[in-house]
Design a protein around this motif. Structure first.
Motif, PDB file in Angstrom:
ATOM      1  N   THR A 142     -45.809  51.972  10.166  1.00 59.67           N
ATOM      2  CA  THR A 142     -45.665  52.841  11.372  1.00 59.67           C
ATOM      3  C   THR A 142     -44.343  53.701  11.433  1.00 59.67           C
ATOM      4  OG1 THR A 142     -46.559  51.040  12.436  1.00 59.67           O
ATOM      5  CG2 THR A 142     -46.314  52.838  13.673  1.00 59.67           C
ATOM      6  N   ASN A 143     -44.660  54.931  11.828  1.00 65.94           N
ATOM      7  CA  ASN A 143     -43.225  55.732  11.576  1.00 65.94           C
ATOM      8  C   ASN A 143     -42.443  55.565  13.110  1.00 65.94           C
ATOM      9  OD1 ASN A 143     -43.811  57.086   9.263  1.00 65.94           O
ATOM     10  ND2 ASN A 143     -45.004  58.715  10.117  1.00 65.94           N
ATOM     11  N   ASP A 144     -41.317  55.512  13.001  1.00 65.36           N
ATOM     12  CA  ASP A 144     -40.610  55.660  14.215  1.00 65.36           C
ATOM     13  C   ASP A 144     -38.917  56.302  13.986  1.00 65.36           C
ATOM     14  OD1 ASP A 144     -39.062  53.610  13.082  1.00 65.36           O
ATOM     15  OD2 ASP A 144     -40.093  52.101  14.352  1.00 65.36           O
ATOM     16  N   ASP A 145     -38.204  56.448  14.817  1.00 69.49           N
ATOM     17  CA  ASP A 145     -36.839  57.121  14.958  1.00 69.49           C
ATOM     18  C   ASP A 145     -36.331  56.314  13.858  1.00 69.49           C
ATOM     19  OD1 ASP A 145     -38.120  58.581  16.680  1.00 69.49           O
ATOM     20  OD2 ASP A 145     -36.945  57.564  18.143  1.00 69.49           O
ATOM     21  N   GLN A 146     -36.044  54.831  13.990  1.00 65.00           N
ATOM     22  CA  GLN A 146     -35.321  54.080  13.257  1.00 65.00           C
ATOM     23  C   GLN A 146     -35.461  54.319  11.714  1.00 65.00           C
ATOM     24  OE1 GLN A 146     -32.635  52.467  14.403  1.00 65.00           O
ATOM     25  NE2 GLN A 146     -32.125  50.769  12.946  1.00 65.00           N
ATOM     26  N   LYS A 147     -36.568  54.287  11.132  1.00 65.46           N
ATOM     27  CA  LYS A 147     -37.119  54.196  10.062  1.00 65.46           C
ATOM     28  C   LYS A 147     -36.568  55.661   9.509  1.00 65.46           C
ATOM     29  CE  LYS A 147     -41.661  54.393   7.424  1.00 65.46           C
ATOM     30  NZ  LYS A 147     -42.990  54.267   7.740  1.00 65.46           N
ATOM     31  N   SER A 148     -37.109  56.778  10.221  1.00 67.61           N
ATOM     32  CA  SER A 148     -36.724  58.158   9.846  1.00 67.61           C
ATOM     33  C   SER A 148     -35.282  58.547   9.697  1.00 67.61           C
ATOM     34  CB  SER A 148     -37.330  59.038  10.610  1.00 67.61           C
ATOM     35  OG  SER A 148     -36.850  60.264  10.535  1.00 67.61           O
ATOM     36  N   ILE A 149     -34.335  57.633  10.654  1.00 66.50           N
ATOM     37  CA  ILE A 149     -33.004  58.126  10.747  1.00 66.50           C
ATOM     38  C   ILE A 149     -32.423  57.015   9.495  1.00 66.50           C
ATOM     39  CG2 ILE A 149     -30.751  58.008  11.894  1.00 66.50           C
ATOM     40  CD1 ILE A 149     -32.358  58.566  14.466  1.00 66.50           C
ATOM     41  N   LEU A 187     -31.321  46.762  10.835  1.00 65.59           N
ATOM     42  CA  LEU A 187     -29.894  47.601  10.833  1.00 65.59           C
ATOM     43  C   LEU A 187     -29.467  47.876  12.136  1.00 65.59           C
ATOM     44  CD1 LEU A 187     -31.279  50.154   8.182  1.00 65.59           C
ATOM     45  CD2 LEU A 187     -29.389  48.346   7.843  1.00 65.59           C
ATOM     46  N   PRO A 188     -28.351  48.515  12.515  1.00 59.38           N
ATOM     47  CA  PRO A 188     -28.022  48.899  13.867  1.00 59.38           C
ATOM     48  C   PRO A 188     -28.797  49.957  14.331  1.00 59.38           C
ATOM     49  CG  PRO A 188     -26.003  49.208  12.447  1.00 59.38           C
ATOM     50  CD  PRO A 188     -27.390  48.649  11.794  1.00 59.38           C
ATOM     51  N   LEU A 189     -29.002  50.094  15.770  1.00 56.70           N
ATOM     52  CA  LEU A 189     -30.041  51.015  16.187  1.00 56.70           C
ATOM     53  C   LEU A 189     -29.102  52.263  16.135  1.00 56.70           C
ATOM     54  CD1 LEU A 189     -32.650  51.286  18.034  1.00 56.70           C
ATOM     55  CD2 LEU A 189     -31.207  51.109  19.940  1.00 56.70           C
ATOM     56  N   TRP A 190     -30.208  53.514  15.784  1.00 57.64           N
ATOM     57  CA  TRP A 190     -29.283  54.906  15.644  1.00 57.64           C
ATOM     58  C   TRP A 190     -29.717  55.538  16.907  1.00 57.64           C
ATOM     59  CZ3 TRP A 190     -26.715  53.326  11.687  1.00 57.64           C
ATOM     60  CH2 TRP A 190     -26.873  52.832  10.426  1.00 57.64           C
ATOM     61  N   TYR A 191     -30.611  55.499  17.370  1.00 60.51           N
ATOM     62  CA  TYR A 191     -31.147  56.352  18.649  1.00 60.51           C
ATOM     63  C   TYR A 191     -31.952  55.636  19.465  1.00 60.51           C
ATOM     64  CZ  TYR A 191     -33.024  60.627  20.802  1.00 60.51           C
ATOM     65  OH  TYR A 191     -33.238  61.566  21.619  1.00 60.51           O
ATOM     66  N   ASP A 192     -31.480  55.595  20.718  1.00 60.99           N
ATOM     67  CA  ASP A 192     -32.123  55.375  21.876  1.00 60.99           C
ATOM     68  C   ASP A 192     -32.962  56.379  22.794  1.00 60.99           C
ATOM     69  OD1 ASP A 192     -31.842  52.378  23.649  1.00 60.99           O
ATOM     70  OD2 ASP A 192     -32.596  54.344  24.655  1.00 60.99           O
TER      71      ASP A 192
END
Ligand code: C2E
Ligand code: CA
Ligand code: CA
Length: 720
Positions: A112-119, A176-181
């Motif tokens: 599943t695509n999400d911000d964390q994966k993409s960043i 990994l640490p969260l990149w974007y909330d």
């Protein structure tokens, strides 16, 4: 004179100044946008996904291009740096694609695509790019020794890193640490990560600038600009509030620009530089960096085309270093090359930017001065003479060289390169003849002389074979004994078409072409043969005098050749007298003492011809174990009416006698001259008064008549 290279290379790629402008503009825009666009950044840009995809695919495309161009470089030039960048950017392009494909809103990419994966993909791409540029730009790379092995090593390493990161991004990104909330925006982990990229980029640019001493080459400037723009782009990613806002788009845009610059830098290195190097080989002289013959002739031809349209003049100079061979012989070729480089520099410094200096090969240079008239060319030539003849120091040797310059003016002296070249060359040759270290303008008379010389040279080559050469003999009368004592052999050339060519005209041609060597041998053999016949026939003359050119004496084995001829003919050597002109005998560069004295000890006599016209030093004269001084005609000519010449002749005779030499006066035409000579104590005379140079048969008749005659020389019946 390397400025030529630089100007030209700069012209083929993006100019450094334009680059600085672009970078400054981007930086300025970023500053302004930070405050003016901050308010709207939170708003989503319509069709952001499409835009993002376009930008990412372009970025991935450019990084793939970097990769392909660099990767294929291995077979022509093993450049480790480029190979490293190429492989790194393959990784970057894979990560950038991963980032784009796993972006929120895109169809599912494995998981599943999400911000964390993409960043995660994004950050991986940024770090690989920034770190690889840091390494590529700052490490001193040596060429790949085994390029094929090394590039696969790079590739396998990159593939492993790629696999680990991809696995992490796709399956383990939550570790990994969260990149974007979604609600609070960028996390500090992400912001610090971006700062890290910015810091690396700044470091790379700083080190590269420092290493280039603040004046990077064109290629380095492109590379540095790429790094700076990349850093600027990253800054946007620390500001954005919405993932699909203006700052995000601008950041991507800067990234594409940075990649493009980098691609250009690689292209310049991989394609354009080698191409320029190839052009250098074709157009430039490897030693001096000046234009070569091909480039020069093309440029002159172009300028002629333009000048024809505008009616402009142009000067073409042909410059040859005087006696360059001596420099090479005495200092060696390495220093000789240094001298040529220095001359090239000095020439370039004495002309304008629009002029062109070329090395034609050896010690020959040419200069093109577009739009220059004869008057201005004269000033330039004068400056060149002064500049080149100023002493310079190479390896603790003080060296002074002088040039001879010939100048031809378009369109008076020619309308095409070949003609102008030939005419400038002719004029240069004249400058040499006129004593060197000077310049001459071409004129038609020079051309006629040059043409005639060429024709004479051509005809002279076969003159012996076609039996066009003969010898004439001029009697020499001894005033002390009133007898005929000798003959001077004088060369004659009778050509079926050109007629009788005087020796004063063809001997210089024979000397300059080296033809004097076979001709001189022929003269020697013929005169010796004649003398032998006369000796056998009981003619009372003691010697036959033969004129020798310096070129003959410089031949290796010159003495042996002469002695061989003598022994072959079985002629006693005391029957021969060599005539060497004073200037040759006194030439300090070529020491003929040894050669001449060795011939003297074998019994051959020696006289110094044209005495009084050269610059003899008494000490040098004493070293020559010579028999006679031949007083030059010019002093004899005015003997009766010029006290000065009479004084000179007297001085020569007195000095010769003190040194034990006989004196021979030549060119005696009148009885008055004869009487003055006798009163001054001259020993032997020769001249039209008694006889012009005549054929061997006529000479025998003269000798027979002489033998029978019992009169004093002053009352000789030959005197008309
Ligand atoms: P040179 O050795 O000084 O020869 C004397 C020249 O004066 C000869 O000119 C001769 O014909 C000329 N001459 C003799 N008596 C008189 C006179 O009373 N009045 C005037 N006005 N001239 C007189 P020529 O034969 O034309 O030779 C010119 C020069 O060419 C010679 O000058 C010599 O330097 C050179 N030359 C001639 N034959 C040979 C040769 O076999 N080998 C070499 N290397 N040079 C030669
Ligand atoms: Ca002579
Ligand atoms: Ca003479």
């Amino acid at each position: 004179m390397f400025t030529l290279h630089h100007t030209r290379t700069a012209a083929t790629s993006i100019n450094t100044r334009i680059l600085i402008g672009v970078v400054l503009l981007l930086a300025a825009f970023e500053c302004v946008s930070r405050f003016s666009l901050g308010i709207i950044d939170a708003n989503s840009i319509p069709s952001y996904i499409a835009l993002h995809n376009v930008l990412e695919f372009v970025a991935a495309l450019v990084s793939s291009m970097i990769c392909i161009v660099g990767w294929n470089r291995h077979n022509n030039h093993a450049n480790a740096r480029i190979m490293f960048v190429a492989v790194s950017f393959m990784l970057v392009s894979v990560f950038d694609l991963g980032h784009a494909l796993s972006f929120r809103g895109m169809p599912e990419f494995v998981t599943t695509n999400d911000d964390q994966k993409s960043i995660t993909f994004w950050i991986a791409a940024r770090y690989v790019a920034a770190l690889s540029l840091l390494v590529a730009g700052t490490v001193n790379w040596s060429p790949l020794t085994k390029p094929a092995v090394n590039r696969w090593t790079y590739l396998i390493t990159a593939a492993l890193i790629g696999a680990v990161v991809t696995w992490l991004a796709i399956w383990e990104h939550d570790a990994l640490p969260l990149w974007y909330d979604r609600t609070t925006g960028l996390t500090s982990a992400k912001i610090w990560c971006e700062y890290g990229v910015i810091a690396i980029s700044a470091l790379t640019a700083g080190i590269m600038l420092w290493k280039s001493k603040l004046s990077p080459t064109n290629k380095e400037a492109l590379f540095i600009s790429a790094v700076v723009v990349m850093g600027l782009g990253e800054l946007y990613f620390t500001w954005y509030t919405g993932l699909d806002g203006v700052f995000n788009v601008l950041g991507h845009l800067y990234k594409v620009i940075a990649y493009w610059m980098l691609f250009r830098a690689i292209v310049v290195d991989v394609i354009e530089t080698p191409f320029d190097e190839l052009a250098d080989v074709v157009n430039y002289d490897a030693l001096t960096g000046l234009a070569n013959r091909t480039y020069f002739s093309n440029r002159v031809a172009e300028t002629i085309e333009r000048s024809a349209a505008t009616n402009a003049k142009m000067a073409i100079m042909f410059l040859d270093v005087d006696n360059f061979k001596n420099i090479n012989d005495s200092l060696g070729h390495v220093l000789g090359d240094q001298v040529l480089i220095e001359i090239g520099n000095r020439l370039s410094n004495s002309v304008r930017q629009t002029d062109l200096v070329a090395r034609m090969g050896g010690d020959e240079f040419m200069v093109m001065l577009p739009g220059v008239t004869a008057k201005a060319a004269e000033t330039v030539a004068t400056n060149m003479l002064a500049s080149i003849s100023a002493p310079f120091c190479i390896d603790n040797n003080e060296i002074i060289v002088t040039p001879s310059i010939g100048i031809a003016i378009y369109d008076n002296d020619g309308r095409d390169f070949a003609t102008l070249y030939r005419h400038a060359d002719t004029a240069m040759y004249r400058a040499k003849q006129d004593g060197r270290n000077t310049f001459r303008f071409f004129n038609q008379a020079m051309q006629d002389t040059a043409m005639r010389s060429l024709q004479l040279e051509h005809e002279l080559r076969t003159a012996i074979q076609h039996e066009q050469l003969t010898l004439q003999y001029q009697p020499q009368i001894d005033l002390r004994t009133n007898t005929l004592v000798g003959a001077e052999a004088l060369l004659r050339w009778n050509h079926p078409v050109l007629g009788n060519v005087p020796p004063s005209e063809f001997i210089p041609v024979a000397e300059s072409t080296g033809l004097i060597v076979p001709i001189g041998d022929w003269v020697f053999r013929t005169a010796a043969q004649q003398m032998k016949q006369w000796v056998e026939a009981g003619l009372t003359i003691k010697t036959v005098a033969i004129n020798f050119s310096a070129i003959q004496l410089r031949q290796p084995g010159a003495a042996k050749t002469l002695l061989d001829i003598l022994s072959e003919l079985e002629l006693a050597s005391h029957h021969l007298e060599m005539e060497i002109t004073e200037s040759v005998a006194m030439d300090s560069k070529f020491q003929y003492f040894e050669l001449l004295n060795s011939l003297r000890t074998r019994g051959i006599k020696l006289s110094i011809d044209d005495f009084g016209t050269g610059y003899s030093s008494l000490s040098q004269l004493r070293m020559f174990n010579c028999n006679a001084l031949k007083i030059d005609q010019q002093f004899v000519r005015n003997l009766t009416n010029d006290n000065k010449d009479t004084a000179i002749v007297k001085a020569i005779i007195d000095m010769a006698h003190v040194m034990g030499f006989v004196t021979i006066a030549e060119g005696v035409e009148t009885l008055d001259q004869l009487q003055v000579l006798r009163s001054l104590g001259c020993d032997i005379v020769q001249g039209y008064l008694y006889s012009r140079p005549v054929s061997a048969t006529q000479f025998e008749e003269f000798a027979t008549a002489c033998k029978k005659c019992s009169k004093q020389c002053d009352e000789c019946p030959m005197i008309k």
